[in-house]
Design a protein around this motif. Structure first.
Motif, mmCIF file in Angstrom:
data_model
loop_
_atom_site.group_PDB
_atom_site.id
_atom_site.type_symbol
_atom_site.label_atom_id
_atom_site.label_comp_id
_atom_site.label_asym_id
_atom_site.label_seq_id
_atom_site.Cartn_x
_atom_site.Cartn_y
_atom_site.Cartn_z
ATOM 1 N N ALA A 1 -0.242 -33.148 -30.862
ATOM 2 C CA ALA A 1 -1.593 -32.835 -31.286
ATOM 3 C C ALA A 1 -2.574 -31.892 -30.561
ATOM 4 O O ALA A 1 -3.344 -31.315 -30.990
ATOM 5 N N ALA A 2 -2.461 -31.935 -29.146
ATOM 6 C CA ALA A 2 -3.198 -30.916 -28.296
ATOM 7 C C ALA A 2 -2.810 -29.566 -28.461
ATOM 8 O O ALA A 2 -3.815 -28.710 -28.485
ATOM 9 N N LYS A 3 -1.535 -29.342 -28.641
ATOM 10 C CA LYS A 3 -1.128 -27.945 -28.981
ATOM 11 C C LYS A 3 -1.744 -27.365 -30.293
ATOM 12 O O LYS A 3 -1.787 -26.386 -30.529
ATOM 13 N N LEU B 1 -6.915 -23.771 -29.108
ATOM 14 C CA LEU B 1 -7.710 -22.445 -29.467
ATOM 15 C C LEU B 1 -7.334 -21.361 -28.346
ATOM 16 O O LEU B 1 -7.579 -21.715 -27.271
ATOM 17 N N PRO B 2 -6.828 -20.123 -28.657
ATOM 18 C CA PRO B 2 -6.493 -19.159 -27.743
ATOM 19 C C PRO B 2 -7.759 -18.658 -26.945
ATOM 20 O O PRO B 2 -8.705 -18.724 -27.452
ATOM 21 N N THR B 3 -7.441 -18.499 -25.457
ATOM 22 C CA THR B 3 -8.544 -17.983 -24.656
ATOM 23 C C THR B 3 -8.750 -16.548 -24.897
ATOM 24 O O THR B 3 -8.029 -15.878 -25.623
ATOM 25 N N GLN B 4 -9.759 -15.973 -24.405
ATOM 26 C CA GLN B 4 -10.129 -14.590 -24.545
ATOM 27 C C GLN B 4 -9.003 -13.722 -23.906
ATOM 28 O O GLN B 4 -8.401 -12.862 -24.415
#
Length: 51
Positions: A8-10, A14-17
């Protein structure tokens, strides 16, 4: 139970910058494209759009 939480966490990650920038650089077709993309990222960071 922990496996379900990890999944669920994966799924909500959201991808980081940095991850987005690396994905952008990894899409380069050749070294000239890579250099242009690096310049693009450097210019964006210099102008203050590195959010």
């Amino acid at each position: 139970m922990f496996a379900t939480l990890k999944r669920a966490a994966k799924a909500l990650h959201l991808p980081t910058q940095i991850e987005r920038d690396m994905a952008y650089l990894n899409e380069a077709g050749d070294r000239y494209d890579l250099e242009a993309r690096e310049r693009n990222l450097n210019n964006r960071a210099r102008r203050g759009f590195g959010l």
